[in-house]
Design an enzyme around this catalytic site. Structure first.
Site, mmCIF file in Angstrom:
data_model
loop_
_atom_site.group_PDB
_atom_site.id
_atom_site.type_symbol
_atom_site.label_atom_id
_atom_site.label_comp_id
_atom_site.label_asym_id
_atom_site.label_seq_id
_atom_site.Cartn_x
_atom_site.Cartn_y
_atom_site.Cartn_z
ATOM 1 C CB VAL A 72 -0.022 -5.788 4.433
ATOM 2 C CG1 VAL A 72 -1.313 -5.178 4.928
ATOM 3 C CG2 VAL A 72 -0.039 -6.007 2.940
ATOM 4 C CE1 TYR B 152 -5.011 2.208 3.981
ATOM 5 C CE2 TYR B 152 -3.647 1.106 5.621
ATOM 6 C CZ TYR B 152 -3.914 1.421 4.309
ATOM 7 O OH TYR B 152 -3.090 0.961 3.340
ATOM 8 C CE LYS C 127 -3.738 0.800 -1.131
ATOM 9 N NZ LYS C 127 -4.425 0.464 0.139
ATOM 10 C CE1 TYR D 240 -3.928 -1.439 -4.793
ATOM 11 C CE2 TYR D 240 -4.592 -3.732 -4.451
ATOM 12 C CZ TYR D 240 -4.226 -2.501 -3.937
ATOM 13 O OH TYR D 240 -4.162 -2.325 -2.580
ATOM 14 C CB SER E 187 -0.917 0.034 1.218
ATOM 15 O OG SER E 187 -2.031 -0.779 0.975
HETATM 16 N N1 LIG Z 1 -2.356 -2.284 3.270
HETATM 17 C C1 LIG Z 1 -1.734 -2.873 2.287
HETATM 18 O O1 LIG Z 1 -0.502 -2.830 2.164
HETATM 19 C C2 LIG Z 1 -2.581 -3.660 1.356
HETATM 20 C C3 LIG Z 1 -1.902 -4.053 0.057
HETATM 21 C C4 LIG Z 1 -2.338 -5.388 -0.455
HETATM 22 N N2 LIG Z 1 -1.730 -5.658 -1.710
HETATM 23 C C5 LIG Z 1 -3.848 -5.431 -0.567
HETATM 24 O O2 LIG Z 1 -4.370 -4.906 -1.474
HETATM 25 O O3 LIG Z 1 -4.562 -6.021 0.222
#
Ligand SMILES: NC(=O)CC[C@H](N)C(=O)O
Length: 444
Positions: free
Chosen positions: A261, A243, A67, A191, A64
């Site tokens: 994550v 978040y 993003k 993605y 993430s």
């Molecule tokens: N918070 C994250 O890093 C989520 C990324 C992960 N690839 C997902 O889409 O669930």
């Protein structure tokens, strides 16, 4: 002398190394299998110096943390209004992978949650761009922030795709509301490739420093984002990057940040520094446990909280002199110093705005000013223009051209702008000998 900064980073890591709390991300096989003990930190200054400690060359997937950068790339390509038309900028207070859509607008609330990020990804390369084209836009774009060629880890991507039920559900929801118009499976694959680009904390710190520097990579010098887009990205990171923990993060740590994550976490202190940490065990929000703790202690130890009100700047008026020159004219020289922004310019205006001030010549000396922002520049130009209108002779001592007024397109008609001693000799100084002497003294 050996710089104390690497020692400080070593000590900071050691203070947190013993903490084994948290859980590995279990829905992406390669993340579940990562070494939970890895720990790293890197800090990049805006002139491109990297300090690091721990496993700082170890590569992990960006997840993430991609993003905000991809949001910036989409904003550059499509323009801010077109992107805002598709994805909002409001925090959700929900988990990153919520099946979330704003009821009234029918749009994902922000580009940091998966619903928003998947939509942003679908905008890359225009409608009907192929999976390979979008993946390459992502890879090349992230590489510009990092200042080196990054690559997608196909193995991580394939593993995530096997378990991508939630993101496929989100993409199908988006497709059913016509938020995305391409094939949902293909958009999710793209993605996931985006999330599978490999970085180290050194790369992330450099990417963060690019945002901290207003969009310019500190090493390559390349402008990756315009200042306006860069600000948009940081604003969204600040309110939505963490978040459902965004409020706690902003009050406690106070550094716009983004977690992933994989266990990576980066923060941006505008105008100062980019920071990145890596430690794979996560809290319930999907943020690295030790990474977040390290950020908390760094913020306290180094005074990084963005809402710390700075000490009121020392007076920017260094000297304010008046004298009668040989011709009997009353001369006033106001010398400024330091960094001038709105509040400093207001201070100057307050000092020089008195309509009944019986002066004939007004000189503003900017030789000790090291930076004036655009707003302050406009305010000072306006003040000088008004002094001229009142019939005063106005002189600007500005050899560095910090006002940007000299040259053919002078923004200050009627104001004599002195830049070099050479120019001085040709100037009709109307009795301004002391201004000239004072000026010539200090400009060699
Ligand atoms: N918070 C994250 O890093 C989520 C990324 C992960 N690839 C997902 O889409 O669930």
């Amino acid at each position: 002398m050996r710089s104390p900064i690497p020692d400080f980073l070593d000590e900071t890591l050691e203070r947190h190394r013993h903490d084994r709390s948290g859980a590995m991300a279990d829905y992406i096989p390669d993340l579940a299998a990562a070494d939970p003990n890895k720990l790293a930190i890197s800090i990049s200054t805006l002139d491109g110096v990297l300090y690091d400690s721990g496993d700082s060359d170890f590569e992990f997937s960006i997840q993430s943390m991609s993003k905000p950068f991809i949001y910036g790339i989409a904003l550059e390509a499509l323009g801010i209004p077109a992107v805002l038309d598709k994805v909002g900028v409001e925090p959700t207070g929900e988990a990153f992978n919520e099946l979330s859509l704003d009821k009234t607008s029918g749009k994902p609330l922000n580009p940091m949650i998966n619903a928003g990020a998947i939509t942003i990804h679908s905008l890359l390369g225009g409608q009907n761009a192929t999976l390979a084209e979008r993946t390459e836009i992502v890879r090349a774009g992230l590489s510009r922030f990092a200042g080196r060629q990054l690559r997608v880890d196909e193995h991580i991507a394939a593993g995530e795709w096997q378990q991508a039920y939630r993101n496929i559900a989100i993409a199908n929801m988006l497709r059913s509301y016509d938020v995305i118009t391409d094939d949902p499976d293909e958009v999710v694959q793209g993605y996931i490739n985006q999330c599978s680009v490999l970085v180290s904390v050194r790369d992330l710190a450099m990417m963060a420093a690019t945002l901290a520097g207003g969009g310019v990579n500190p090493i390559t010098g390349e402008r990756v984002l315009s200042p306006r887009v860069n600000r948009q990205v940081l604003g969204v990171m600040m309110t939505c990057g963490m978040y459902d923990a965004a409020g706690d993060w902003m009050t406690e740590v106070g550094v716009p940040a983004k977690s992933g994550v994989s266990g990576g976490l980066f923060g941006v202190l505008p105008g100062q520094v980019g920071i990145a940490t890596y430690s794979p065990k996560l809290d319930k929000h999907g943020t690295s446990v030790r990474g977040a703790k390290i950020f908390r202690s760094l913020s306290a130890d180094l005074g990084l909280h963005i809402m710390n009100a700075p000490e009121p700047a020392r007076s920017i008026i260094r000297r304010d002199r008046r004298f009668v020159d040989a011709k009997g004219d009353m001369v006033r020289i106001v010398s400024l110093q330091g960094l001038i922004q709105w509040s400093g310019a207001e201070n100057v205006m307050r000092e020089i705005a008195s309509p009944d001030d019986a002066i004939d010549v007004f000189a503003l000396d900017l030789r000790r000013v090291y930076s004036i922002n655009e707003v302050a520049r406009r305010m000072i130009v306006e003040a000088l223009r008004r002094l001229g209108e009142e019939g005063k002779q106005v002189v600007l001592l500005d050899p560095e051209n910090s006002m940007g007024c000299s040259g053919p397109a002078s923004a200050l008609p009627g104001v004599e702008i002195l830049e070099s001693p050479k120019q001085l000799r040709n100037l009709d100084l109307r009795g301004l000998r002391r201004v000239r002497d004072d000026f010539a003294d200090q400009v060699s």
